[in-house]
Design an enzyme around this catalytic site. Structure first.
Site, PDB file in Angstrom:
ATOM      1  N   ASP A  14      26.357 -16.512  45.158  1.00 39.77           N
ATOM      2  CA  ASP A  14      25.778 -17.233  46.292  1.00 39.77           C
ATOM      3  C   ASP A  14      26.587 -18.488  46.535  1.00 39.77           C
ATOM      4  OD1 ASP A  14      23.706 -15.649  47.187  1.00 39.77           O
ATOM      5  OD2 ASP A  14      22.374 -16.314  45.588  1.00 39.77           O
ATOM      6  N   ARG A  16      12.913 -20.564  28.882  1.00 36.71           N
ATOM      7  CA  ARG A  16      11.602 -20.807  28.250  1.00 36.71           C
ATOM      8  C   ARG A  16      11.211 -19.513  27.541  1.00 36.71           C
ATOM      9  NH1 ARG A  16       9.471 -25.497  29.429  1.00 36.71           N
ATOM     10  NH2 ARG A  16      10.268 -26.589  31.245  1.00 36.71           N
ATOM     11  N   THR A  45      24.117 -17.524  33.103  1.00 33.72           N
ATOM     12  CA  THR A  45      24.430 -17.487  34.535  1.00 33.72           C
ATOM     13  C   THR A  45      25.575 -18.450  34.880  1.00 33.72           C
ATOM     14  OG1 THR A  45      22.811 -19.178  35.054  1.00 33.72           O
ATOM     15  CG2 THR A  45      22.062 -16.880  35.164  1.00 33.72           C
ATOM     16  N   PHE A  67      10.867 -18.736  45.522  1.00 34.15           N
ATOM     17  CA  PHE A  67      12.120 -18.080  45.148  1.00 34.15           C
ATOM     18  C   PHE A  67      12.102 -16.629  45.638  1.00 34.15           C
ATOM     19  CE2 PHE A  67      14.880 -16.501  41.428  1.00 34.15           C
ATOM     20  CZ  PHE A  67      16.047 -16.820  42.098  1.00 34.15           C
ATOM     21  N   SER A  96      17.026  -7.395  26.950  1.00 28.47           N
ATOM     22  CA  SER A  96      18.093  -8.406  27.004  1.00 28.47           C
ATOM     23  C   SER A  96      17.512  -9.630  27.701  1.00 28.47           C
ATOM     24  CB  SER A  96      19.317  -7.868  27.752  1.00 28.47           C
ATOM     25  OG  SER A  96      18.942  -7.363  29.019  1.00 28.47           O
ATOM     26  N   ALA A 115      21.990  -6.955  53.368  1.00 28.25           N
ATOM     27  CA  ALA A 115      22.315  -5.535  53.581  1.00 28.25           C
ATOM     28  C   ALA A 115      21.710  -5.050  54.895  1.00 28.25           C
ATOM     29  CB  ALA A 115      21.783  -4.698  52.426  1.00 28.25           C
ATOM     30  N   GLU A 161      18.249 -13.365  29.931  1.00 34.28           N
ATOM     31  CA  GLU A 161      19.170 -14.198  30.715  1.00 34.28           C
ATOM     32  C   GLU A 161      18.794 -15.680  30.552  1.00 34.28           C
ATOM     33  OE1 GLU A 161      20.285 -13.109  34.861  1.00 34.28           O
ATOM     34  OE2 GLU A 161      19.506 -15.116  35.303  1.00 34.28           O
ATOM     35  N   ARG A 199      29.359 -11.178  43.439  1.00 34.94           N
ATOM     36  CA  ARG A 199      29.979 -11.898  44.545  1.00 34.94           C
ATOM     37  C   ARG A 199      29.575 -13.369  44.454  1.00 34.94           C
ATOM     38  NH1 ARG A 199      27.549 -11.522  50.349  1.00 34.94           N
ATOM     39  NH2 ARG A 199      26.218 -13.038  49.336  1.00 34.94           N
ATOM     40  N   HIS A 209      15.467  -6.212  31.309  1.00 36.71           N
ATOM     41  CA  HIS A 209      16.265  -7.448  31.278  1.00 36.71           C
ATOM     42  C   HIS A 209      15.358  -8.591  31.743  1.00 36.71           C
ATOM     43  CE1 HIS A 209      19.806  -9.992  31.564  1.00 36.71           C
ATOM     44  NE2 HIS A 209      19.499 -10.318  32.805  1.00 36.71           N
ATOM     45  N   HIS A 243      19.173  -6.186  49.293  1.00 35.37           N
ATOM     46  CA  HIS A 243      19.705  -7.550  49.369  1.00 35.37           C
ATOM     47  C   HIS A 243      19.466  -8.063  50.796  1.00 35.37           C
ATOM     48  CE1 HIS A 243      22.677 -10.790  49.649  1.00 35.37           C
ATOM     49  NE2 HIS A 243      22.626 -10.841  48.329  1.00 35.37           N
ATOM     50  N   TYR A 249      19.561  -4.295  43.939  1.00 35.26           N
ATOM     51  CA  TYR A 249      18.466  -4.889  44.712  1.00 35.26           C
ATOM     52  C   TYR A 249      17.442  -3.829  45.140  1.00 35.26           C
ATOM     53  CZ  TYR A 249      21.682  -8.708  44.450  1.00 35.26           C
ATOM     54  OH  TYR A 249      22.500  -9.694  43.940  1.00 35.26           O
ATOM     55  N   LYS A 306      30.319  -0.306  43.769  1.00 38.53           N
ATOM     56  CA  LYS A 306      30.504  -1.229  42.635  1.00 38.53           C
ATOM     57  C   LYS A 306      30.616  -0.435  41.323  1.00 38.53           C
ATOM     58  CE  LYS A 306      27.025  -4.274  43.462  1.00 38.53           C
ATOM     59  NZ  LYS A 306      26.320  -5.581  43.426  1.00 38.53           N
ATOM     60  N   ALA A 309      25.254 -21.365  41.343  1.00 38.96           N
ATOM     61  CA  ALA A 309      25.582 -21.056  42.740  1.00 38.96           C
ATOM     62  C   ALA A 309      26.764 -21.919  43.175  1.00 38.96           C
ATOM     63  CB  ALA A 309      24.376 -21.301  43.632  1.00 38.96           C
TER      64      ALA A 309
HETATM   65  P1  FAD Z   1      27.051  -7.655  46.409  1.00 37.60           P
HETATM   66  O1  FAD Z   1      26.212  -6.558  45.874  1.00 37.60           O
HETATM   67  O2  FAD Z   1      28.496  -7.446  46.389  1.00 37.60           O
HETATM   68  O3  FAD Z   1      26.638  -7.975  47.922  1.00 37.60           O
HETATM   69  C1  FAD Z   1      25.285  -8.240  48.269  1.00 37.60           C
HETATM   70  C2  FAD Z   1      24.823  -7.259  49.359  1.00 37.60           C
HETATM   71  O4  FAD Z   1      25.544  -7.504  50.556  1.00 37.60           O
HETATM   72  C3  FAD Z   1      25.117  -5.864  48.910  1.00 37.60           C
HETATM   73  O5  FAD Z   1      23.972  -5.341  48.262  1.00 37.60           O
HETATM   74  C4  FAD Z   1      25.551  -5.169  50.177  1.00 37.60           C
HETATM   75  O6  FAD Z   1      24.465  -4.554  50.780  1.00 37.60           O
HETATM   76  C5  FAD Z   1      26.032  -6.290  51.065  1.00 37.60           C
HETATM   77  N1  FAD Z   1      27.507  -6.377  51.104  1.00 37.60           N
HETATM   78  C6  FAD Z   1      28.270  -7.365  50.594  1.00 37.60           C
HETATM   79  N2  FAD Z   1      29.585  -7.157  50.868  1.00 37.60           N
HETATM   80  C7  FAD Z   1      29.625  -5.989  51.578  1.00 37.60           C
HETATM   81  C8  FAD Z   1      30.687  -5.244  52.173  1.00 37.60           C
HETATM   82  N3  FAD Z   1      31.971  -5.671  52.112  1.00 37.60           N
HETATM   83  N4  FAD Z   1      30.360  -4.102  52.807  1.00 37.60           N
HETATM   84  C9  FAD Z   1      29.085  -3.668  52.891  1.00 37.60           C
HETATM   85  N5  FAD Z   1      28.041  -4.361  52.362  1.00 37.60           N
HETATM   86  C10 FAD Z   1      28.300  -5.489  51.713  1.00 37.60           C
HETATM   87  N6  FAD Z   1      24.335 -15.733  41.599  1.00 37.60           N
HETATM   88  C11 FAD Z   1      25.100 -16.731  41.113  1.00 37.60           C
HETATM   89  O7  FAD Z   1      25.638 -17.545  41.869  1.00 37.60           O
HETATM   90  N7  FAD Z   1      25.289 -16.865  39.745  1.00 37.60           N
HETATM   91  C12 FAD Z   1      24.753 -15.982  38.848  1.00 37.60           C
HETATM   92  O8  FAD Z   1      24.953 -16.131  37.634  1.00 37.60           O
HETATM   93  C13 FAD Z   1      23.950 -14.895  39.341  1.00 37.60           C
HETATM   94  N8  FAD Z   1      23.420 -13.973  38.507  1.00 37.60           N
HETATM   95  C14 FAD Z   1      22.756 -12.880  39.029  1.00 37.60           C
HETATM   96  C15 FAD Z   1      22.323 -11.871  38.174  1.00 37.60           C
HETATM   97  C16 FAD Z   1      21.682 -10.740  38.664  1.00 37.60           C
HETATM   98  C17 FAD Z   1      21.221  -9.655  37.717  1.00 37.60           C
HETATM   99  C18 FAD Z   1      21.455 -10.617  40.077  1.00 37.60           C
HETATM  100  C19 FAD Z   1      20.739  -9.413  40.632  1.00 37.60           C
HETATM  101  C20 FAD Z   1      21.867 -11.631  40.945  1.00 37.60           C
HETATM  102  C21 FAD Z   1      22.538 -12.761  40.442  1.00 37.60           C
HETATM  103  N9  FAD Z   1      23.015 -13.782  41.275  1.00 37.60           N
HETATM  104  C22 FAD Z   1      23.758 -14.817  40.771  1.00 37.60           C
HETATM  105  C23 FAD Z   1      22.736 -13.745  42.723  1.00 37.60           C
HETATM  106  C24 FAD Z   1      23.873 -13.070  43.505  1.00 37.60           C
HETATM  107  O9  FAD Z   1      25.058 -13.809  43.371  1.00 37.60           O
HETATM  108  C25 FAD Z   1      23.437 -13.010  44.963  1.00 37.60           C
HETATM  109  O10 FAD Z   1      22.379 -12.111  45.146  1.00 37.60           O
HETATM  110  C26 FAD Z   1      24.594 -12.720  45.922  1.00 37.60           C
HETATM  111  O11 FAD Z   1      24.134 -12.992  47.246  1.00 37.60           O
HETATM  112  C27 FAD Z   1      25.055 -11.273  45.863  1.00 37.60           C
HETATM  113  O12 FAD Z   1      25.864 -11.022  44.774  1.00 37.60           O
HETATM  114  P2  FAD Z   1      26.183  -9.497  44.373  1.00 37.60           P
HETATM  115  O13 FAD Z   1      27.325  -9.450  43.459  1.00 37.60           O
HETATM  116  O14 FAD Z   1      24.967  -8.792  43.960  1.00 37.60           O
HETATM  117  O15 FAD Z   1      26.701  -9.025  45.802  1.00 37.60           O
END
Ligand code: FAD
Length: 288
Positions: free
Chosen positions: A101, A265, A40, A210, A7, A146, A9, A99, A259, A143, A139, A159, A43
Site C-alpha cells: 500500500d 498482543r 510486516t 479497518f 502462524s 480488483a 504476524e 505490491r 494465520h 481486493h 482476498y 502470482k 505502508a
Molecule cells: P496484488 O494482489 O498484486 O494486487 C491487489 C489487487 O489489485 C489484486 O488482487 C488484483 O485484483 C489487482 N491488480 C493489481 N495489479 C494488477 C494488474 N497488473 N492486473 C490486474 N489486476 C491487478 N501491506 C504493506 O504495506 N505491508 C505489509 O507488510 C503487508 N502485509 C500484508 C499481508 C497479507 C497477508 C495481506 C493479505 C496484505 C498485506 N498488506 C501489506 C496489504 C497489501 O499490501 C495491500 O492489500 C495492497 O493493496 C495489495 O498488495 P498485494 O500484493 O496483495 O497486491
C-alpha cells in the site's frame, strides 16, 4: 476437528517499549510451535530498516522460523532485491511478497520509476533467485482495486504461477465467504495452499474501521453483538468466542492451517489457539 497448524504476524516495533511488548508476545506464542512468524513492512516502505532489524533479531534469538514481508513501494528493483538479500544474509529465507500500500494520504499505488510495477514482477524476481519460500496476499472478498472476484482470482493465479508457494488471506468474519473463495480458486486451477488470515478483535471500533477500508464485510449480527458486549464490558469474552467459532467452522470444512494477525498482543490469539487444541509444546530436553 483436526488441530490446526498456526502462524503469527507481528509488526516491527518503533520504540523501546514496543520492542519489549513484541518480545513478550513472541515469548507467549512461541510455545504454540508456529510454522513461522512474520514481520510486516510498513505502508509506503516506511519500516524498511525496522523490519530488517526485527526479522534478523527474531531469527537469531527466538529459534522460530521467520518470514519477512517485502513490498514494491517506493524503491527501485535493485533496492528491493538488496533488502531481500539482506534478509537471506540474516538467515531469513521466507518472504511474504506484496505490491504494498502507498503511504497514508497518497492517491493509489504508483510504481517507482525503476521499481517493480506489480507483485507478479517481484515474485518472479524472488523466485528466479531460488533463495526463498514465497507467500502472497489473497482476498476472499475481493481486493478493493480488483474489477471483480474472477479478475482477482485470475491475478492470484498469476502470482502463484510466477513462483509463490502459498497464499495468506485478508481477514474476514464469516467462514462461508472463505470457503466459496477456496472453491473458486480450486476451479481456476490454483493448487497452492490458501491459508485463512484470522484477526482476533482486540478493539472493536478500530477493527470495524479497518474492515471498511479493506473491503471486509462486517455482518450485522457482529455489530449488534459488540454493541451489547461493549455496554456490558465483555468485549474480550465475545472476541474470543467469535474468533474461536470462526476458526472451528473453518476446521470443520477441512482447513488445517491458520494465520493470525496478532497486532503484537498475544492474549486473544493464545486463548483462541488453546480453545482449538493448539497447546504449548514442551520439548523433553527442556524439562530435564
Ligand atoms: P496484488 O494482489 O498484486 O494486487 C491487489 C489487487 O489489485 C489484486 O488482487 C488484483 O485484483 C489487482 N491488480 C493489481 N495489479 C494488477 C494488474 N497488473 N492486473 C490486474 N489486476 C491487478 N501491506 C504493506 O504495506 N505491508 C505489509 O507488510 C503487508 N502485509 C500484508 C499481508 C497479507 C497477508 C495481506 C493479505 C496484505 C498485506 N498488506 C501489506 C496489504 C497489501 O499490501 C495491500 O492489500 C495492497 O493493496 C495489495 O498488495 P498485494 O500484493 O496483495 O497486491
Amino acid at each position: 476437528m483436526t488441530t490446526p497448524q498456526v502462524s503469527f504476524e507481528f509488526f516491527p516495533p518503533q520504540s523501546l517499549e514496543a520492542s519489549f511488548r513484541l518480545w513478550d508476545t513472541v515469548q507467549a506464542l512461541a510455545p504454540l510451535d508456529p510454522r513461522f512468524v512474520s514481520v510486516t513492512y510498513g505502508a509506503g516502505g516506511t519500516t524498511r530498516d525496522l523490519t530488517r532489524d526485527a526479522v534478523a533479531t527474531l531469527h537469531k534469538s527466538s529459534g522460530l522460523n521467520v518470514a519477512a514481508h517485502l513490498t514494491c513501494v517506493n524503491a527501485s528493483k535493485a533496492e528491493t532485491l538488496q533488502i531481500a538479500r539482506d534478509f537471506a544474509d540474516a538467515g531469513v529465507n521466507e518472504i511474504v511478497a506484496l505490491r504494498g500500500d502507498p503511504p497514508k494520504g497518497s492517491n493509489g499505488f504508483q510504481p517507482h520509476p525503476e521499481g517493480f510495477a506489480n507483485s507478479v514482477e517481484l515474485i518472479e524476481a524472488l523466485s528466479e533467485s531460488g533463495d526463498f519460500t514465497i507467500r502472497v496476499g489473497a482476498y476472499p472478498e475481493k481486493h478493493p482495486e480488483a474489477a471483480d472476484m474472477q479478475a482477482d482470482i485470475d491475478w492470484l493465479k498469476r502470482k502463484i504461477d510466477a513462483g509463490a508457494d502459498e497464499a495468506l488471506t485478508q481477514f474476514f468474519f464469516e467462514a462461508e465467504g472463505f470457503l466459496r473463495f477456496r472453491d473458486a480458486c480450486a476451479k481456476a486451477g490454483i493448487t497452492a495452499p490458501i491459508v485463512p488470515g484470522i484477526l482476533p478483535i482486540e478493539n472493536w471500533k478500530g477493527v470495524r474501521n479497518f474492515a471498511r477500508r479493506c473491503g471486509t464485510t462486517v455482518p450485522t449480527w457482529l455489530e449488534d453483538a459488540f454493541e451489547k458486549a461493549t455496554r456490558d464490558d465483555r468485549e474480550d469474552l465475545l472476541a474470543t468466542a467469535v474468533c474461536t467459532e470462526l476458526c472451528s467452522d473453518l476446521l470443520d470444512e477441512g482447513v488445517d492451517t491458520l494465520h493470525f494477525y496478532t497486532l503484537n498482543r498475544p492474549e486473544l490469539t493464545r486463548d483462541v489457539c488453546h480453545a482449538l487444541g493448539v497447546t504449548p509444546q514442551v520439548r523433553l530436553e527442556n524439562v530435564a
